[in-house]
Design a protein around this motif. Sequence first.
Motif, PDB file in Angstrom:
ATOM      1  N   THR A  45    -121.236  -1.403  12.199  1.00  0.00           N
ATOM      2  CA  THR A  45    -120.673  -0.374  11.315  1.00  0.00           C
ATOM      3  C   THR A  45    -119.757   0.579  12.074  1.00  0.00           C
ATOM      4  O   THR A  45    -118.960   1.298  11.451  1.00  0.00           O
ATOM      5  CB  THR A  45    -121.806   0.425  10.652  1.00  0.00           C
ATOM      6  OG1 THR A  45    -122.637   0.995  11.673  1.00  0.00           O
ATOM      7  CG2 THR A  45    -122.669  -0.483   9.779  1.00  0.00           C
ATOM      8  N   TYR A  78    -124.856  -1.360   6.463  1.00  0.00           N
ATOM      9  CA  TYR A  78    -123.402  -1.269   6.317  1.00  0.00           C
ATOM     10  C   TYR A  78    -123.075   0.215   6.249  1.00  0.00           C
ATOM     11  O   TYR A  78    -123.980   1.072   6.248  1.00  0.00           O
ATOM     12  CB  TYR A  78    -122.918  -2.002   5.051  1.00  0.00           C
ATOM     13  CG  TYR A  78    -123.726  -1.696   3.817  1.00  0.00           C
ATOM     14  CD1 TYR A  78    -123.426  -0.589   3.019  1.00  0.00           C
ATOM     15  CD2 TYR A  78    -124.797  -2.493   3.455  1.00  0.00           C
ATOM     16  CE1 TYR A  78    -124.187  -0.300   1.898  1.00  0.00           C
ATOM     17  CE2 TYR A  78    -125.565  -2.213   2.337  1.00  0.00           C
ATOM     18  CZ  TYR A  78    -125.246  -1.117   1.561  1.00  0.00           C
ATOM     19  OH  TYR A  78    -125.988  -0.815   0.450  1.00  0.00           O
ATOM     20  N   LEU A  79    -121.807   0.536   6.242  1.00  0.00           N
ATOM     21  CA  LEU A  79    -121.402   1.937   6.161  1.00  0.00           C
ATOM     22  C   LEU A  79    -121.639   2.417   4.733  1.00  0.00           C
ATOM     23  O   LEU A  79    -120.788   2.283   3.859  1.00  0.00           O
ATOM     24  CB  LEU A  79    -119.929   2.103   6.564  1.00  0.00           C
ATOM     25  CG  LEU A  79    -119.406   3.535   6.624  1.00  0.00           C
ATOM     26  CD1 LEU A  79    -120.221   4.374   7.590  1.00  0.00           C
ATOM     27  CD2 LEU A  79    -117.934   3.555   7.022  1.00  0.00           C
ATOM     28  N   ILE A 136    -125.741  -6.888   9.603  1.00  0.00           N
ATOM     29  CA  ILE A 136    -124.627  -5.977   9.281  1.00  0.00           C
ATOM     30  C   ILE A 136    -123.717  -6.683   8.297  1.00  0.00           C
ATOM     31  O   ILE A 136    -123.155  -7.731   8.594  1.00  0.00           O
ATOM     32  CB  ILE A 136    -123.848  -5.593  10.549  1.00  0.00           C
ATOM     33  CG1 ILE A 136    -124.788  -4.914  11.556  1.00  0.00           C
ATOM     34  CG2 ILE A 136    -122.686  -4.680  10.196  1.00  0.00           C
ATOM     35  CD1 ILE A 136    -124.136  -4.641  12.884  1.00  0.00           C
ATOM     36  N   GLN A 182    -120.372  -6.814   6.649  1.00  0.00           N
ATOM     37  CA  GLN A 182    -119.048  -6.293   6.964  1.00  0.00           C
ATOM     38  C   GLN A 182    -117.990  -7.272   6.504  1.00  0.00           C
ATOM     39  O   GLN A 182    -118.292  -8.396   6.094  1.00  0.00           O
ATOM     40  CB  GLN A 182    -118.923  -6.045   8.460  1.00  0.00           C
ATOM     41  CG  GLN A 182    -119.111  -7.304   9.295  1.00  0.00           C
ATOM     42  CD  GLN A 182    -119.120  -7.027  10.786  1.00  0.00           C
ATOM     43  OE1 GLN A 182    -119.202  -5.889  11.207  1.00  0.00           O
ATOM     44  NE2 GLN A 182    -119.037  -8.083  11.595  1.00  0.00           N
TER      45      GLN A 182
END
Length: 854
Positions: free
Chosen positions: A807, A581-582, A738, A740
């Motif tokens: 991301t 993830y970011l 991911i 999100q």
Amino acid sequence: MSLRGSVFLLMFCSGVCQIPNFGCRPGTPYSQRPFYMAGDVLIGGLFDIHIYFKTEAFYFSSPPHLQPRKISMLLEDFYNFLSLVFAVDKINRNPKILPNVTLGYNVYDSYVDLFRTVQGAVRIYSGNTKQFPNYNCDKYSVLAAVIDGMASPFSIQYSNIFSIYKHAQLSFISQDPIQNDKRQFPYFYRAVPSEKTLYSAILTLLNYFGWTWIGILCPDDDSTISAIKDIKKMFEEGGGCIEFIKVVPAINNYNPERIMDIKYTIANSTANVILVYGSKNYIYYLEQNVFISTIPGKVWIHTAESSFRMLITLNYTHINGSLHLNMHKVEIPDFIKFVQEVDPKRFPTGRTFTTWWDELCQNRCPFNSRRRNCTGVESGRIIDYSHCNLRYTAMSYSVYNSVYIVAHALHEMYQETLSKRLGDRNKLKFQDLKPWKLHRFLKKVNFTNTMGQRIYFNDDGIPTGYDIYNMAYLPNGTIVSQNVGCFSGDGTSGKQLNINEKAIIWERTFSKTPRSVCSEKCPPGKRKSVFKGKPVCCYDCLPCPEGEYSNKTDADICTRCPEDQWSNKVKTACSPMIITYLSSNDDIGIALSLMVLIGFFLSAGVLGIFIKYQNTPIVKANNRHLSYLLLTSIMFSFLCCQIFIGRPDPLICFSQQSIFGITFSVSVSSLLAKTFVVVVAFNATKPGNNLRKWTGAQLPKYIVLSCSAIQVSICSLWLVISPPYTQYDKKSEPGTIIVQCNEGSVIAFYAILGYFCILASICFVFAFLARKLPDTFNDAKLITFSMLVFFSVWVFFILTSHNAKGTSVVTVEVFAILASSSGLLTCMFAPKCYIIIIKPEKNQKKNLVTRAFD
């Protein structure tokens, strides 16, 4: 009886049966019998001691038995007859078996010829050197059973004839599983295992060396064709393939075209292993005509029960590496001594038998007239292939067991009959016994022979294993046939193969153990892709797709990894997916967080400057409270970016887009209020204009509150109907999960963007119209530029977000928020801060042309 057997029997009868002279003829029935010994009870025999092979093509212009042929003696097969003689002698000297009963034999040579087989069978039954069907001319002996040493097709034909007379038949060669059917062959027994054990031995041997691509040569007879079908089915079920099955003549019926066809097929095959399936007689014909052992680059697997003397040709160099499956040999005690000392006068005379005795001793083994010491040594030279060095064959052991089986069954039948007659031996004559009842006692045979082996019948005959021999031509000119392994098992369970691979001498074409595969094995991480129209052994190896793996060789399919795992680089195993993830720990996350802090502190600094210089004209112009609100909303816009950085949890996903939308709505609403104030303030000063009533101090507040309230309503409705949630995306990036936020409702998300874009559009229109108003501190120009930057950023976001994955989507949105917030901060407040700090002389009331609303 089969049609073929009937034809031969009719041919035979038509040549020998004269209707006026049928029945037994006068004279001693024992005269001129070549293999005969008188006794109270006789064991019949049909042995292949000689072999016919044609000297020219058969045209059947005369009876088949009168066609031109050559006769050759099967030197090693004479051991089979000697084994029978030896066993009969041993039994007659054993007071525990058939006491006061003399066992004899009446054996005929079948010459590997169906006509001779039928002829010999009738002679055995008629008890005379002349054949008289349905007449027993032997008044002195009774026939108990017949031991046959013929290949399966001949043995089956013989069974059809023998069932008429209901005598027991014991075979020491025939292994055809069809003869297990007691309804069709009620009087047939075998002293060897059925072919199922041989199938198992062949397949286990092929599997041991990894030979999955082979060719097959077999004779053209029903029994062998049926066996090849079974082998093919079992071989293919085990993953093997057969390149070709070449059917060769079952008799010596070769022509140049057929010979060339067989040679071409073998020489041009890609299989390095050729299975030669069939009896020794067919192999003999094949070798004598085609010379298959001269074809290089092949490994020959022979199933013929033979010592392979007959297979040698003038060119020995290509026989290396040939493997031969022979039934397990067991040394018969005193048998060699018997052979060495037996008087040859007991047996037939003639050129062929003299040859046998010569082969046994004369010119090859030390010899004297009564005692032979066949050690295989002459002047220090090892006799590797003289049959005197063979000592015995596995078939001889089977013959020995067959004689003892018959003797034990006769003994039990004799004892049972004697007990019924209250032990009066004088009244008991063997002619009074019913030989056709012998099979009832054969079923119960169970004894341990002199070698310590338990002898009994099961559904597949007498259990035994197979020895594996390697035939090779040594550089010194010596030919050796060495035992290199053995197979033990009953064909269905307990199978075991032991091979001394280092002892095998391969054909010189191969530098190491040969391989015979159509395609090399697919390593782990790949799967087989079969070529269309080709055998399953011919395939290509394709890498497993992403997210799938194969951890074994020659995998047919790749296995999909579990939901939370992904295949490694070589696709041999799965490993947990990387959760991404970011993150604020990544380079991009750190850079964005740093930009957030810079933007926030710059906004806070500007707010501080405005508060410090709140009474200056430039701050008071265009409503300083709106400026404070705008700076505060820009500060929160920068801070809301931090909600997007880090692992999304349900609360963050639920609130991040709403906070972002409301914050930006407040910012754009503040700019709209500022623009409206500029336009209204300028026009209200004109005479006769009634806009002065809209120039109150509360108007901007109402604009900001009403415009923001609409955005709050949209966000509230979104959160109630279809709120955002945490999503685990496993498809965007292979091997990565991911984490999100899913918007829940894409329509609601774009409704938020669309709404503050509508506000920005209205603001841009008003600002563009008011950009030339005569006010030194007119914000209209600044608002126009800030809205241009705002539009550019969000149009870029909308276009980019459609192509971004994972991301990247979050990164682009954060960048858009930072860029638009920075654009508002820079365009709106940089010029004013420049005047306040750098050019304070311009921050004077006298510079105002229009009235500023505070």
